[in-house]
Design a protein around this motif. Structure first.
Motif, PDB file in Angstrom:
ATOM      1  N   ILE A 131      68.114  74.669 -29.987  1.00  0.00           N
ATOM      2  CA  ILE A 131      67.557  74.375 -31.311  1.00  0.00           C
ATOM      3  C   ILE A 131      68.674  74.104 -32.315  1.00  0.00           C
ATOM      4  N   ASN A 132      69.722  74.909 -32.296  1.00  0.00           N
ATOM      5  CA  ASN A 132      70.839  74.710 -33.233  1.00  0.00           C
ATOM      6  C   ASN A 132      71.533  73.373 -32.992  1.00  0.00           C
ATOM      7  N   SER A 133      71.792  73.047 -31.731  1.00  0.00           N
ATOM      8  CA  SER A 133      72.486  71.793 -31.412  1.00  0.00           C
ATOM      9  C   SER A 133      71.611  70.586 -31.734  1.00  0.00           C
ATOM     10  N   ALA A 134      70.335  70.651 -31.363  1.00  0.00           N
ATOM     11  CA  ALA A 134      69.436  69.525 -31.619  1.00  0.00           C
ATOM     12  C   ALA A 134      69.220  69.317 -33.111  1.00  0.00           C
ATOM     13  N   THR A 135      69.129  70.410 -33.865  1.00  0.00           N
ATOM     14  CA  THR A 135      68.974  70.294 -35.320  1.00  0.00           C
ATOM     15  C   THR A 135      70.184  69.609 -35.936  1.00  0.00           C
ATOM     16  N   PHE A 136      71.377  69.963 -35.467  1.00  0.00           N
ATOM     17  CA  PHE A 136      72.606  69.321 -35.962  1.00  0.00           C
ATOM     18  C   PHE A 136      72.549  67.807 -35.726  1.00  0.00           C
TER      19      PHE A 136
END
Length: 326
Positions: A131-136
């Motif tokens: 989630i953190n990587s995709a949001t970035f």
């Protein structure tokens, strides 16, 4: 200064997979029929409440992420209820579904996603890391962008955009900064994006590292100065305008107050530097960048001089009008 701003209203699931699939370790586990679906928001959603039956306020426009909790919940409920809940969220026109931790996908999920032509992906990343990587990545995809004409460089950690009229010496100044340890970001066509209030300058991949020098032509900066002479992007920290020397009287000479230019809603300091034969413009731009670096560290050279001058004037006793001089 008015600029044309490009706003992104959506991206397709296919674009998301092609652009970020490798870094997010995404593996498609059904057909690509859903690649034309639209992702309308740069955030992701975990549909736990929707799968439990509460569909109000369901964020259906986002990529849906199922972690261990959601997968285990679906495996434990009655098969008829499971199909009903999966079908309910798929009817809301969601973009796609990602299963994290390489969890086993239930056949009901595969069948219903195929029925509604929704792409289903799997990734070995744990849920929060994905989630953190995709949001970035999505925040960059949805960030408003604009363009500027000039040369963009990173000089000792300060992102400098050099602007000026044609023939003002932008490219020569840029090469001078590269020779002093700077790195070229873009020449001529600079792209700027705003991600959460932070401006980042970059350029198209095909033109990265190339710069036009009048009388010489197009040169490859990397071939001449090495890999350290280019960077893919940099924060836009300051804009330097190269102006004709005839404009000298219009240029601030003290530097106590700094003008700004609003770029994508962010105020960027702007400095005017007069250009004339014999002036080392690259050195002046380098000093400008280092001055900004000192200001960020809390030391303002112009303000210090102004304070010293004020103290000097305050401590100077004016002569008496009745004093007789011989």
């Amino acid at each position: 200064m008015a600029r044309k701003v490009k706003l992104v209203s959506h991206i397709t699931v296919g674009h998301f997979f092609e652009t970020h699939g490798e870094s997010l370790k995404l593996e498609p586990i059904n057909s690509s029929d859903g690649f034309n679906r639209k992702i309308n928001e740069p955030s992701l959603n975990r549909p736990g409440l929707a799968l439990a039956g509460y569909i109000d306020h369901f964020a259906y426009m986002r990529v849906q992420v199922l972690g261990n909790s959601e997968v285990e919940f679906l495996n434990k409920i009655d098969s008829e209820i499971r199909r009903e809940r999966i079908r309910t969220i798929c009817k809301t026109d969601i973009p796609c579904i990602v299963i994290s931790r390489d969890a086993r996908v239930h056949q009901d999920m595969l069948d219903i996603c195929e029925e509604f032509r929704i792409s289903l992906f799997r990734t070995p990343l744990n849920t929060m890391r994905f989630i953190n990587s995709a949001t970035f990545h999505l925040e960059h995809d949805f960030a408003p962008t604009t363009t500027a004409h000039g040369c963009m460089l990173d000089f000792r950690g300060i992102g400098v955009l050099i602007k000026g009229k044609s023939g003002s010496g932008k490219s020569e100044t840029a090469i001078g900064l590269v020779e002093r340890g700077g790195a070229l970001i873009a020449d001529d066509h600079v792209k700027i994006r705003n991600v959460n209030g932070k401006l980042t300058a970059f350029t198209d991949d095909f033109s990265r590292g190339f710069i036009e020098m009048r009388g010489i032509g197009i040169i490859n900066v990397t071939n001449i100065y090495g890999l350290g002479s280019i960077r893919p992007d940099a924060t836009l920290d300051i804009i330097v305008n190269l102006r004709p020397y005839s404009d000298l009287n219009e240029v601030d000479r003290v530097g106590i107050t700094r003008e700004t230019d609003k770029v994508l809603g962010v105020d960027v300091p702007i400095v005017d530097i007069p250009v004339a034969p014999g002036r080392d413009t690259a050195r002046l731009v380098a000093v400008t960048a280092l001055d900004l670096q000192l200001r960020r560290l809390g030391y303002d050279m112009a303000a210090e001089f102004n304070n010293r001058l004020s103290e000097k004037l305050a401590n100077t006793t004016p002569p008496s009008p009745f004093t007789t001089h011989y």
